[in-house]
Design a protein around this motif. Structure first.
Motif, PDB file in Angstrom:
ATOM      1  N   SER A   1      64.505  51.869  58.724  1.00 12.04           N
ATOM      2  CA  SER A   1      64.477  53.187  59.377  1.00 12.04           C
ATOM      3  C   SER A   1      63.044  53.699  59.487  1.00 12.04           C
ATOM      4  N   ALA A   2      62.178  53.236  58.579  1.00 10.11           N
ATOM      5  CA  ALA A   2      60.780  53.692  58.589  1.00 10.11           C
ATOM      6  C   ALA A   2      59.845  52.718  59.291  1.00 10.11           C
TER       7      ALA A   2
ATOM      8  N   ALA B   1      66.063  62.738  62.935  1.00  8.13           N
ATOM      9  CA  ALA B   1      65.207  62.778  61.735  1.00  8.13           C
ATOM     10  C   ALA B   1      65.584  64.042  60.965  1.00  8.13           C
TER      11      ALA B   1
ATOM     12  N   ARG C   1      70.601  56.208  65.230  1.00  6.73           N
ATOM     13  CA  ARG C   1      69.341  55.966  64.520  1.00  6.73           C
ATOM     14  C   ARG C   1      68.926  57.192  63.696  1.00  6.73           C
TER      15      ARG C   1
ATOM     16  N   LEU D   1      66.151  58.504  60.950  1.00  7.91           N
ATOM     17  CA  LEU D   1      64.793  58.140  60.544  1.00  7.91           C
ATOM     18  C   LEU D   1      64.258  59.079  59.463  1.00  7.91           C
TER      19      LEU D   1
ATOM     20  N   LEU E   1      62.765  51.049  63.334  1.00  7.57           N
ATOM     21  CA  LEU E   1      63.180  52.227  64.107  1.00  7.57           C
ATOM     22  C   LEU E   1      61.987  53.148  64.331  1.00  7.57           C
ATOM     23  N   GLY E   2      61.096  53.173  63.361  1.00  6.81           N
ATOM     24  CA  GLY E   2      59.891  53.991  63.506  1.00  6.81           C
ATOM     25  C   GLY E   2      59.079  53.576  64.717  1.00  6.81           C
TER      26      GLY E   2
ATOM     27  N   PHE F   1      67.080  59.870  68.637  1.00  9.16           N
ATOM     28  CA  PHE F   1      66.675  59.642  67.254  1.00  9.16           C
ATOM     29  C   PHE F   1      67.031  60.894  66.467  1.00  9.16           C
TER      30      PHE F   1
ATOM     31  N   ALA G   1      58.789  60.344  61.150  1.00  6.97           N
ATOM     32  CA  ALA G   1      59.380  60.754  62.428  1.00  6.97           C
ATOM     33  C   ALA G   1      59.363  62.269  62.660  1.00  6.97           C
TER      34      ALA G   1
END
Ligand code: ZN
Length: 429
Positions: A356-357, A270, A318, A320, A360-361, A268, A63
């Protein structure tokens, strides 16, 4: 593109469901069928890969990617790489990410104006291998902020890591230049960073007027804005101005967390905590002892970031993986370490870390209904992994464990043997 049947696989499907044994048929660039038992799908006219119980899972999504960071210890060393070498480097890094299992990456900023765009276009044209990629602009910053590497006697923009603007008009000009080049997102450095002594992570550098102009111009062209936002005030700026992609988000208060939670379907986060960890624990070779790193502010930021991110995860915001790999202390393609950190420090379960990878990615790639899951009809971005990532996430950063990588139905990394009775050389962990 040959049709491929993965049989005898343990499937982590990216929906959050428990893994199950089965087989997966890929036709063209899509997942055509997912079977829940062995030999349930047709094998006529397809390449059969008997994976001997290896894990099949969705390709990973990074992300917060910087393909053009050249594994140097400072921003200046990255910036001083000549353009020709820099293009080749950036292209080679893109290929390495794909082969390491990162089938999609969100560009977070590049070191020269068009590096990301050129590499994305070359990938899309089939000129070079690489992940699905969203191209970023250079970092846009203000005088004295993170990314302004000019010196008083060498004020030329070419010597600066980021594009330095002052005021809404210069911001508009810079954003329009990057939009002209074809970026997918504009990167703003809203906060400082402990890399820069005079612009610490807790400090905020851009005015609301500047941010508003950047967001307006980007949205007018249907593009996205991402922000380097470590300070509490900069996180609030992201929510106030509708900046979807928030990098770092270390320092929060109740108000900023409430704002994020109220808009959690939009944003998001990250965080890229690996670089903070590495500065504190693994950077002595580059002259940064733990004491020096603490002095630079990294201990304070580490503590604050973990607390903030734990709270965010609890609130359903979220979070990431990815971020700031490409420095000497955090070399490229160790990115899956973030998943281990998410479990160890943020309170995620291993399954949540994988989601998450993947799931959500896909959402940050703006393909939430088309990517990120092993699901019929979805794009065939798949990994075949030797072992069980749920019991040991570290295997996701071991090249030898990445038995095969498929992007868009084609192998980026071919499984070694393709037959009806493949047995992998090593057994599952
Ligand atoms: Zn970054």
């Amino acid at each position: 593109m040959a049709n491929v049947l993965f049989t005898n696989v343990r499937i982590i499907d990216g929906s959050g469901a428990q893994p199950y044994s089965g087989e997966v048929l890929v036709q063209g660039n899509r997942i055509a069928r997912v079977g829940r038992s062995a030999r349930s799908l047709p094998t006529v006219g397809v390449s059969v890969i008997d994976a001997a119980g290896a894990t099949l899972m969705p390709g990973l999504v990074e992300a917060h990617t910087h393909f053009s960071w050249n594994d140097a210890a400072t921003l200046r060393e990255i910036q001083l790489m000549p353009l020709e070498e820099h293009v080749l480097w950036t292209a080679s890094v893109a290929q390495r990410y794909l082969e390491a299992g990162w089938t999609s990456c969100v560009g977070a900023a590049c070191a020269k104006p068009r590096l990301d765009v050129v590499v994305r276009n070359a990938i899309n044209e089939g000129l070079i291998p690489g992940p699905r990629y969203l191209a970023a602009s250079q970092e846009i910053t203000v005088a004295g902020g993170l990314g302004d590497e000019t010196l008083p006697h060498i004020p030329w923009p070419e010597f600066s890591f980021g594009v330095v603007v002052s005021g809404p008009d210069e911001m508009r000009k810079a954003v329009r230049m990057f939009l002209k080049y074809g970026v997918d997102s504009i990167k703003l450095n809203l906060s400082g960073d402990n890399f820069v002594a005079a612009a610490r992570a807790e400090t905020t550098w851009m005015t609301d007027e500047e941010v508003a102009v950047a967001v307006r111009e980007a949205k007018m062209r249907g593009k996205r804005v991402a922000a380097h936002a470590r300070s509490c005030e900069s996180i609030k700026q992201c929510v106030r101005h509708g900046i979807e992609v928030i990098y770092h988000a270390s320092f929060t208060d109740e108000e900023s967390l409430d704002m994020l939670e109220a808009n959690k379907d939009k944003h998001f986060v990250a965080p890229g905590i690996a670089i903070i960890y590495a500065m504190l624990n693994e950077a002595e070779r580059w002259g940064i002892t733990r004491a020096k790193a603490a002095d630079m502010g990294y201990q304070v930021e580490w503590d604050a970031a973990l607390e903030s991110l734990r709270k965010m995860h609890k609130r359903g915001i979220r979070v990431l993986p990815g971020g700031d790999y490409g420095f000497a202390m955090t070399p490229h393609c160790q990115n899956a370490r973030d998943l281990e950190f998410f479990v160890k420090y943020l309170g995620m379960t291993p399954m949540e870390a994988i989601l998450s990878a993947t799931k959500l990615g896909a959402e940050i790639m703006m393909k939430g209904n088309d990517l990120g899951q092993v699901k019929e009809g979805y794009l065939a971005d798949l990994l075949l992994v030797d072992g069980d990532p749920l019991s040991n996430l570290a295997i996701l950063r071991e090249p030898a464990r990445m038995l095969a990588v498929m992007k868009d139905g084609a192998f980026a990394k071919e499984p070694e043997i393709r037959s009806a009775r493949t047995r992998w050389g090593r057994t599952a962990a």
